[in-house]
Structures are given as C-alpha cells and as structure tokens.
Design an enzyme around this catalytic site. Structure first.
Site, PDB file in Angstrom:
ATOM      1  N   HIS A 101       0.843  -1.201   0.000  1.00 34.02           N
ATOM      2  CA  HIS A 101       0.000   0.000   0.000  1.00 34.02           C
ATOM      3  C   HIS A 101       0.877   1.248   0.000  1.00 34.02           C
ATOM      4  O   HIS A 101       1.964   1.263   0.591  1.00 34.02           O
ATOM      5  CB  HIS A 101      -0.981   0.004   1.177  1.00 34.02           C
ATOM      6  CG  HIS A 101      -0.367   0.048   2.545  1.00 34.02           C
ATOM      7  ND1 HIS A 101      -0.034   1.230   3.180  1.00 34.02           N
ATOM      8  CD2 HIS A 101      -0.033  -0.934   3.413  1.00 34.02           C
ATOM      9  CE1 HIS A 101       0.464   0.971   4.373  1.00 34.02           C
ATOM     10  NE2 HIS A 101       0.490  -0.347   4.542  1.00 34.02           N
ATOM     11  N   ASP A 103      -0.430   4.415   0.842  1.00 32.22           N
ATOM     12  CA  ASP A 103      -0.866   5.427   1.803  1.00 32.22           C
ATOM     13  C   ASP A 103      -0.110   5.238   3.113  1.00 32.22           C
ATOM     14  O   ASP A 103       0.450   4.164   3.384  1.00 32.22           O
ATOM     15  CB  ASP A 103      -2.373   5.348   2.037  1.00 32.22           C
ATOM     16  CG  ASP A 103      -2.792   4.042   2.697  1.00 32.22           C
ATOM     17  OD1 ASP A 103      -2.430   2.972   2.177  1.00 32.22           O
ATOM     18  OD2 ASP A 103      -3.484   4.090   3.738  1.00 32.22           O
ATOM     19  N   ASP A 134       6.664   1.408   6.192  1.00 28.80           N
ATOM     20  CA  ASP A 134       5.265   0.999   6.138  1.00 28.80           C
ATOM     21  C   ASP A 134       4.460   1.972   5.278  1.00 28.80           C
ATOM     22  O   ASP A 134       3.996   2.992   5.761  1.00 28.80           O
ATOM     23  CB  ASP A 134       4.716   0.961   7.564  1.00 28.80           C
ATOM     24  CG  ASP A 134       3.279   0.478   7.657  1.00 28.80           C
ATOM     25  OD1 ASP A 134       2.796  -0.138   6.693  1.00 28.80           O
ATOM     26  OD2 ASP A 134       2.642   0.726   8.703  1.00 28.80           O
ATOM     27  N   GLU A 169      -5.075   1.517   3.029  1.00 30.35           N
ATOM     28  CA  GLU A 169      -4.892   0.478   4.046  1.00 30.35           C
ATOM     29  C   GLU A 169      -4.855   1.071   5.447  1.00 30.35           C
ATOM     30  O   GLU A 169      -5.430   0.518   6.389  1.00 30.35           O
ATOM     31  CB  GLU A 169      -3.610  -0.305   3.769  1.00 30.35           C
ATOM     32  CG  GLU A 169      -3.477  -1.604   4.582  1.00 30.35           C
ATOM     33  CD  GLU A 169      -2.872  -1.400   5.959  1.00 30.35           C
ATOM     34  OE1 GLU A 169      -3.037  -2.278   6.824  1.00 30.35           O
ATOM     35  OE2 GLU A 169      -2.240  -0.340   6.197  1.00 30.35           O
ATOM     36  N   GLU A 170      -4.192   2.214   5.604  1.00 31.57           N
ATOM     37  CA  GLU A 170      -4.086   2.828   6.924  1.00 31.57           C
ATOM     38  C   GLU A 170      -5.400   3.446   7.386  1.00 31.57           C
ATOM     39  O   GLU A 170      -5.539   3.789   8.559  1.00 31.57           O
ATOM     40  CB  GLU A 170      -2.981   3.895   6.923  1.00 31.57           C
ATOM     41  CG  GLU A 170      -1.593   3.382   6.571  1.00 31.57           C
ATOM     42  CD  GLU A 170      -0.982   2.474   7.629  1.00 31.57           C
ATOM     43  OE1 GLU A 170      -1.717   2.062   8.568  1.00 31.57           O
ATOM     44  OE2 GLU A 170       0.202   2.150   7.517  1.00 31.57           O
ATOM     45  N   HIS A 434       4.131   3.601  12.331  1.00 32.77           N
ATOM     46  CA  HIS A 434       3.032   4.368  12.932  1.00 32.77           C
ATOM     47  C   HIS A 434       3.518   5.345  13.996  1.00 32.77           C
ATOM     48  O   HIS A 434       2.690   6.054  14.576  1.00 32.77           O
ATOM     49  CB  HIS A 434       1.953   3.461  13.538  1.00 32.77           C
ATOM     50  CG  HIS A 434       1.203   2.648  12.541  1.00 32.77           C
ATOM     51  ND1 HIS A 434      -0.056   2.141  12.797  1.00 32.77           N
ATOM     52  CD2 HIS A 434       1.512   2.233  11.287  1.00 32.77           C
ATOM     53  CE1 HIS A 434      -0.481   1.454  11.751  1.00 32.77           C
ATOM     54  NE2 HIS A 434       0.468   1.493  10.824  1.00 32.77           N
TER      55      HIS A 434
END
Length: 464
Positions: A101, A103, A134, A169-170, A434
């Site tokens: 992903h 995003d 990520d 996805e996030e 994150h």
C-alpha cells in the site's frame, strides 16, 4: 538455455545493482504525504498513486497499468486510488499477485521527529521518514524485484504477475472488498505476496503465519444533561469521566490481561523471546513491568488485547472545575486468530453495557471489525518462499505470528480461496511503524528485494 544456477546468480547481481535506484525512488515516494484520512489533503494520495503507477509502467512487463477506485459499500463515497497492473501468464506458468500500500499514517507530533517526516534521511544504516518502511518500502521491494528479474532473464518471461498497490490500508481499506469484486479477473492468482509485515530481527527473515484480528469502535459515556460546577455538585453527581474511567478499568485484570468473557485465546507454541528483548524493541523502561500472563509472544500473537487509542475530553490547557456530561473514547481490540472479530466486538460491548456504573448511558458507533488470519503452511509456494528468504537473507526464515492486524487478508481468502497467501515484509523490530522516527533498515531492504526476486524466478521456472 540459461542454467538454473546462472539464472539465480544473475538475479543476485541484478538485485544488488538495483538497490541505489530503488532507494532513490523510495525517497521520492516518501516525500509525498499520502495520508488517506479525510482530514488531510487527499490530492496527495492521488499524486502518490500516479507516482507508483509510473514506476510500475517503467518496468515494461505489464499488459496494463491503471489507477482505479471502487465504491465504499453502504455509502455514496469512493475509496482512495489504487494501482492495478496485470501481466498474463504464458506456457502454463502460475500467476503471482504482489500487494502493498502507498498510503501512510499521519505523522503525529512533528516535534517528536528528529528529522522532517516527509524528508527521507539516511543515518546509521537506516532510512527515516513516514512510509519509509510501512509500506512504501513494500511497494519498492516489489518493483525492485521485478526489475532484477527483467535484468537477469529478460522481459520475455512466462510468469504471470498482477500488482495491487492499495491507497487506503491505513484508513481501514473501506473499499477493499468492492475493489476485489470489481477487478476479480485481473487479480485472480495462484500465489499472493502481501509485503506489509515484519521480520524476526534485522538479520533473520520471517514468514508471517498468523495475524490477530481487530475490533475498533467509539464508545460515548453520558451521565449528565449538561455540565455542572464540580464544587457545587461533586461528590453527589457522577461525571462522565469518572464513569468512563471506572468502566474502562473492568476491561483488564490485575495482571493487565484482558478480562472480557467471550474473548478466546489460541493455543500454539511460540519461540523463545525474553523480557530483555521486549524492553529493547518496545521501549519499555526499567521499573515499568510487562503485562499479561503466559509467554511474552503468546500475549502478543495468540491472546486478545485492548487499548484505548483516543479520547475526547477537555484538554489540560483548558481544564476547569466542571463535571463533564459526556466523554467519548476510541477502543481498539486485537482479537486472537481463529475468533471472528464481530463475535469479539459483541462480547466487549456486552461486557461494557453490563458494567456501566451508576446507570451511565452508553452509545457505540464507528464500529470496524476485521478477522485475523492463519496461513496454510503446507503449500508449495510456502516452501518456495522459505527457500528464497533463506537464500536472500543468508539465514533460515522463522515462522511468526504478528500481534497487529491486516483485516483485508480475510477478504483475499474469501475472494480467492484457491490462492496461497504469503505474508512477508521489510520491517524489523526497530522500524517504529506508525510512530515518530519511522525508519527502514537498509540492509533488510536489500535482503528483501533479493529474496522476492529469487521467489519470482522460482515461480517463473515452475513447470518449465
């Protein structure tokens, strides 16, 4: 005809030679603040998708490359732009679907970053930046592996390849299921590689064989019709914060383990993992004890957890002597593999409703559930992946569970029940995904690219 040995050696050389370009392209992607949450500039997500599509197109191997969206079921909205590419298999070869992903998470407090979050910065063998690991590194691992395959064996190979680079996805993959249904023919594959997980450490690769599910929701607690003076009525009137704190405390026992009837645990062995390692990887200071019971990894991989991730209440700066009538909290639960996330959510809601103190009124909203994942580790693709990981990293891979959730994998299993799903990744335990100062271990990225390129070569040779 090129021998298998010389093909593998050519893959190794091509993968190594392509790392500088892959890292440069990764830096370009990191500079795009592709945060899919509605409060942020959504044109950046489209910009990111277009940039990824251009990189995919430049590999020269796909029959089609598109930027597409899908409807969000139950709404009049569409999801964020995703990149979809397809190359049809030839001569009986399998088709592999490569997922990642583009995003990213919000940055949080930028003051906690040592360098600007969207300015890729290399120091001490790591590339820092939001999305550096990520999951824009996952995107570039796929692209770099394809580049290495083309450089080593030419563009006229027989392996079928689909790429699906998601853009939300996030933010919950809200249109994911609809996207799969809309594009089922283009996505249908024999093997699916999900590059969105992590490794055992920065030198040992991992194949993720279990993931916890998730149940996330907002709970609003009300005890008053309006705010009141805490001096005039405090001690006789329960305010919403008092009720919320009292209620939330019932979610855990004295050890910090989840204490909600109806939540299950998975009985499975876990590798050795010390509390010292936990302290190092999680940033747990001396004097603060670990929580839960059982082996440390069983608490993270195989048991439920509950975290309060957000709260709406008066800020410290604006605090006044007031009894609050209403408080809202966001509750994020991780669900043991094997239990349906919806069943777990219903157990948590029932627990909270039964224990609301002083007749506090509860309202539940924004409920988002995603099931966990258990892989069938007996397939031929798993064997090929383990061999490629061992060759790419120079160390045997470890089968791991992951405490986090990738709920869309359940959608993949439902839509493509015959596909073998491989969950890999480029993260290591110090990535801080994150969090502020997210980073990619560059040597791990090198190994991941080589391992995936070797896997693609194995799949291309299968049936030859």
């Amino acid at each position: 005809m090129t021998s298998e040995l010389s093909r593998r050696e050519a893959i190794r050389e091509a993968a190594a030679a392509g790392i500088p370009a892959a890292l440069a392209d990764l830096g370009t992607l990191v500079r795009i603040p592709s945060i899919a949450w509605p409060a942020f500039d959504q044109t950046q997500v489209r910009r990111s998708a277009d940039a990824v599509a251009a990189l995919v197109e430049q590999t020269g191997v796909f029959d089609s490359v598109e930027v597409k969206t899908a409807a969000i079921p139950g709404t009049d909205e569409v999801g964020q732009p995703a990149v979809l590419a397809r190359r049809v298999a030839r001569n009986g070869r399998p088709t592999v679907l490569l997922y990642a992903h583009h995003d990213v998470q919000p940055t949080g407090d930028d003051a906690l970053w040592d360098t600007p979050p969207f300015e890729p910065t290399v120091r001490d063998g790591r590339l820092y930046g939001r999305g550096a690991a990520d999951d824009k590194a996952g995107v570039m691992a796929h692209i770099a592996a394809i580049r290495a395959l083309v450089e080593a064996v030419g563009a006229d190979f027989d392996l079928g390849i689909s790429m699906f680079i998601e853009g939300e996805e996030e933010h919950g993959s809200r249109s994911f299921g609809q996207f799969l249904a809309d594009n089922a023919d283009a996505l249908r594959s024999d093997v699916i590689v999900v590059a969105d997980s992590g490794n055992w450490d920065d030198v040992t690769p991992a194949l993720t064989v279990s993931l916890r599910g998730n149940a996330r929701f907002t709970m609003t607690v009300r005890t008053l019709e309006h705010a009141s003076h805490s001096g005039m009525f405090g001690g006789a009137v329960p305010d919403a914060m008092m009720a919320a704190v009292t209620l939330l405390a019932t979610l855990w026992d004295e050890h910090g383990a989840v204490a909600v009837p109806g939540l299950t645990e998975r009985d499975a062995e876990t590798p050795q993992y010390t509390e010292e390692t936990l302290r190092s990887e999680a940033g747990l200071p001396d004097g603060v004890s670990a929580i839960g019971t059982g082996t440390i990894l069983s608490r993270i991989w195989n048991k439920p957890s509950i975290t309060i991730t957000g709260i709406d209440h008066t800020s410290v700066a604006a605090a006044s002597n007031t009894l609050a009538p209403e408080v809202s909290v966001v509750i994020s639960a991780r669900i043991a593999p094997g239990q349906r996330a919806r069943d777990a959510y219903e157990a948590i809601e029932a627990h909270l409703r039964a224990r609301a103190p002083w007749g506090a009124q509860l309202e539940f909203s924004d409920i988002d559930c995603g099931d966990g994942f258990l892989v069938d580790s007996g397939g031929w693709a798993v064997a090929d992946a383990r061999e490629a990981l061992a060759e790419g990293y120079g160390a045997d891979s470890v089968d791991v569970g992951v405490g986090g959730s990738i709920p869309f994998i359940a959608d993949l299993v439902r839509e493509f029940p015959g596909a073998q799903i491989l969950v890999t990744g480029v993260e290591d335990p110090h990535t801080r995904a994150h969090s502020p100062n997210e980073s990619l271990h560059i040597d791990t990225f090198r190994h991941a690219v080589l391992a995936e390129a070797l896997l693609l070569e194995s799949l291309d040779a299968r049936g030859a």
